[in-house]
Scaffold this motif. Structure first.
Motif, mmCIF file in Angstrom:
data_model
loop_
_atom_site.group_PDB
_atom_site.id
_atom_site.type_symbol
_atom_site.label_atom_id
_atom_site.label_comp_id
_atom_site.label_asym_id
_atom_site.label_seq_id
_atom_site.Cartn_x
_atom_site.Cartn_y
_atom_site.Cartn_z
ATOM 1 N N ALA A 101 0.829 -1.211 0.000
ATOM 2 C CA ALA A 101 0.000 0.000 0.000
ATOM 3 C C ALA A 101 0.860 1.256 0.000
ATOM 4 O O ALA A 101 0.352 2.365 0.129
ATOM 5 N N GLY A 102 2.169 1.085 -0.138
ATOM 6 C CA GLY A 102 3.092 2.208 -0.077
ATOM 7 C C GLY A 102 2.991 3.116 -1.290
ATOM 8 O O GLY A 102 2.343 2.800 -2.281
ATOM 9 N N PRO A 103 3.656 4.254 -1.206
ATOM 10 C CA PRO A 103 3.590 5.237 -2.289
ATOM 11 C C PRO A 103 4.418 4.831 -3.499
ATOM 12 O O PRO A 103 5.379 4.075 -3.393
ATOM 13 N N ALA A 104 4.024 5.379 -4.650
ATOM 14 C CA ALA A 104 4.792 5.184 -5.874
ATOM 15 C C ALA A 104 6.027 6.078 -5.878
ATOM 16 O O ALA A 104 6.998 5.803 -6.579
ATOM 17 N N VAL A 105 5.987 7.151 -5.079
ATOM 18 C CA VAL A 105 7.080 8.119 -5.003
ATOM 19 C C VAL A 105 6.985 8.836 -3.662
ATOM 20 O O VAL A 105 5.892 8.992 -3.111
ATOM 21 N N LEU A 106 8.124 9.262 -3.139
ATOM 22 C CA LEU A 106 8.181 9.931 -1.843
ATOM 23 C C LEU A 106 9.125 11.124 -1.924
ATOM 24 O O LEU A 106 10.237 11.007 -2.441
ATOM 25 N N SER A 107 8.664 12.264 -1.399
ATOM 26 C CA SER A 107 9.524 13.440 -1.275
ATOM 27 C C SER A 107 9.409 13.968 0.144
ATOM 28 O O SER A 107 8.302 14.053 0.691
ATOM 29 N N VAL A 108 10.548 14.292 0.752
ATOM 30 C CA VAL A 108 10.539 14.842 2.109
ATOM 31 C C VAL A 108 11.343 16.136 2.147
ATOM 32 O O VAL A 108 12.363 16.270 1.479
ATOM 33 N N LEU A 109 10.844 17.064 2.948
ATOM 34 C CA LEU A 109 11.448 18.387 3.089
ATOM 35 C C LEU A 109 11.892 18.568 4.533
ATOM 36 O O LEU A 109 11.096 18.414 5.460
ATOM 37 N N ALA A 110 13.169 18.883 4.739
ATOM 38 C CA ALA A 110 13.733 19.131 6.070
ATOM 39 C C ALA A 110 13.495 17.976 7.035
ATOM 40 O O ALA A 110 12.970 18.150 8.127
ATOM 41 N N PRO A 111 13.900 16.746 6.652
ATOM 42 C CA PRO A 111 13.635 15.592 7.508
ATOM 43 C C PRO A 111 14.590 15.505 8.692
ATOM 44 O O PRO A 111 15.801 15.581 8.520
ATOM 45 N N PRO A 112 14.072 15.336 9.909
ATOM 46 C CA PRO A 112 14.944 15.069 11.057
ATOM 47 C C PRO A 112 15.376 13.601 11.028
ATOM 48 O O PRO A 112 14.594 12.730 10.648
ATOM 49 N N ALA A 113 16.612 13.341 11.426
ATOM 50 C CA ALA A 113 17.137 11.979 11.377
ATOM 51 C C ALA A 113 16.351 11.040 12.280
ATOM 52 O O ALA A 113 16.038 9.916 11.904
ATOM 53 N N ARG A 114 16.035 11.498 13.476
ATOM 54 C CA ARG A 114 15.313 10.652 14.433
ATOM 55 C C ARG A 114 14.636 11.547 15.452
ATOM 56 O O ARG A 114 15.262 12.397 16.054
ATOM 57 N N LEU A 115 13.352 11.336 15.655
ATOM 58 C CA LEU A 115 12.611 12.122 16.637
ATOM 59 C C LEU A 115 12.246 11.299 17.857
ATOM 60 O O LEU A 115 12.401 11.736 18.982
ATOM 61 N N THR A 116 11.732 10.105 17.618
ATOM 62 C CA THR A 116 11.375 9.184 18.698
ATOM 63 C C THR A 116 11.768 7.792 18.223
ATOM 64 O O THR A 116 12.173 7.616 17.065
ATOM 65 N N GLU A 117 11.613 6.807 19.077
ATOM 66 C CA GLU A 117 11.924 5.443 18.655
ATOM 67 C C GLU A 117 11.018 4.993 17.513
ATOM 68 O O GLU A 117 11.343 4.071 16.769
ATOM 69 N N HIS A 118 9.879 5.658 17.351
ATOM 70 C CA HIS A 118 8.929 5.306 16.302
ATOM 71 C C HIS A 118 9.169 6.081 15.009
ATOM 72 O O HIS A 118 8.505 5.822 14.017
ATOM 73 N N LEU A 119 10.080 7.054 15.048
ATOM 74 C CA LEU A 119 10.308 7.904 13.873
ATOM 75 C C LEU A 119 11.798 8.016 13.566
ATOM 76 O O LEU A 119 12.394 9.081 13.657
ATOM 77 N N ASP A 120 12.405 6.895 13.187
ATOM 78 C CA ASP A 120 13.808 6.859 12.770
ATOM 79 C C ASP A 120 13.834 6.952 11.248
ATOM 80 O O ASP A 120 13.611 5.969 10.542
ATOM 81 N N ALA A 121 14.086 8.154 10.754
ATOM 82 C CA ALA A 121 14.009 8.415 9.319
ATOM 83 C C ALA A 121 15.146 7.760 8.544
ATOM 84 O O ALA A 121 14.953 7.301 7.417
ATOM 85 N N VAL A 122 16.333 7.708 9.116
ATOM 86 C CA VAL A 122 17.479 7.144 8.411
ATOM 87 C C VAL A 122 17.253 5.658 8.160
ATOM 88 O O VAL A 122 17.435 5.162 7.045
ATOM 89 N N ALA A 123 16.822 4.936 9.188
ATOM 90 C CA ALA A 123 16.575 3.500 9.031
ATOM 91 C C ALA A 123 15.469 3.231 8.018
ATOM 92 O O ALA A 123 15.515 2.235 7.289
#
Length: 196
Positions: free
Chosen positions: A110-132
């Protein structure tokens, strides 16, 4: 713009720009505890840049849940969009960028065909690890950062994205991209449209 409710039991409301479109982009707002809403100017800039052929679903998160519920909100918005459009993209700004990255990594088919992110933080909480999250994605990804952004730690996200061969755009801006609305649209809009 049509108001819609997103199922999932968290009271998520959204605005659907250009509801008749065959392609949709789901837009994740910045941190709700700091005033982030679906009316954020950076989300509106991206929506405007997608016109006239691509719709945009900009949503507000449900009650604050330290990243878990907010990620679920984005996943539910993606599923809602997939049921109504032939092609679905995902965009997020700041906190919403981390939410978008994690949601895209979690929803599988169900994921996106394309993804764009603006000013992403590397990690905010254990549930939001953007790098991983980047390692789990199999769609085209664009990471857009402000070179003068000292609000979030964006460098690890940009570096990992570059290592994986994703598009990384560096703009002469701070975290808030003051006065850069047009440039955000010009950078993000064509990338999303080109992959939908």
């Amino acid at each position: 713009m049509a108001p819609v409710g997103i199922p999932g039991g968290r009271g998520v409301t959204a605005s659907l720009d250009r509801p008749g479109s065959d392609a949709l982009v789901v837009a994740c707002p910045p941190h709700p505890q700091y005033g982030g809403t679906r009316s954020d100017s950076r989300l509106e800039a991206v929506s405007d840049a997608l016109a006239p052929e691509v719709g945009c679903l900009r949503f507000d998160y449900g009650p604050w849940d330290e990243g878990r519920g907010e990620r679920a909100d984005a996943e539910n918005a993606l599923r809602w969009a997939r049921e109504r459009a032939d092609a679905v993209g995902l965009f997020g700004y700041s906190f919403g960028a981390a939410v978008a990255l994690r949601a895209a990594a979690e929803v599988g088919e169900a994921g996106p065909a394309v993804l764009s992110v603006l000013a992403p933080p590397a990690r905010l909480t254990e549930h939001l690890d953007a790098v991983a999250a980047l390692d789990a994605l199999d769609c085209p990804v664009q990471v857009v950062v402000g070179e003068r952004d000292d609000t979030v730690d964006w460098e690890p996200v940009a570096d990992r994205a570059a290592d994986l061969g994703h598009a990384v755009e560096r703009l002469p801006a701070d975290h808030h991209f003051v006065g850069q609305r047009g440039r955000i649209g010009e950078t993000v809009g064509p990338f999303l449209r080109g992959h939908l």
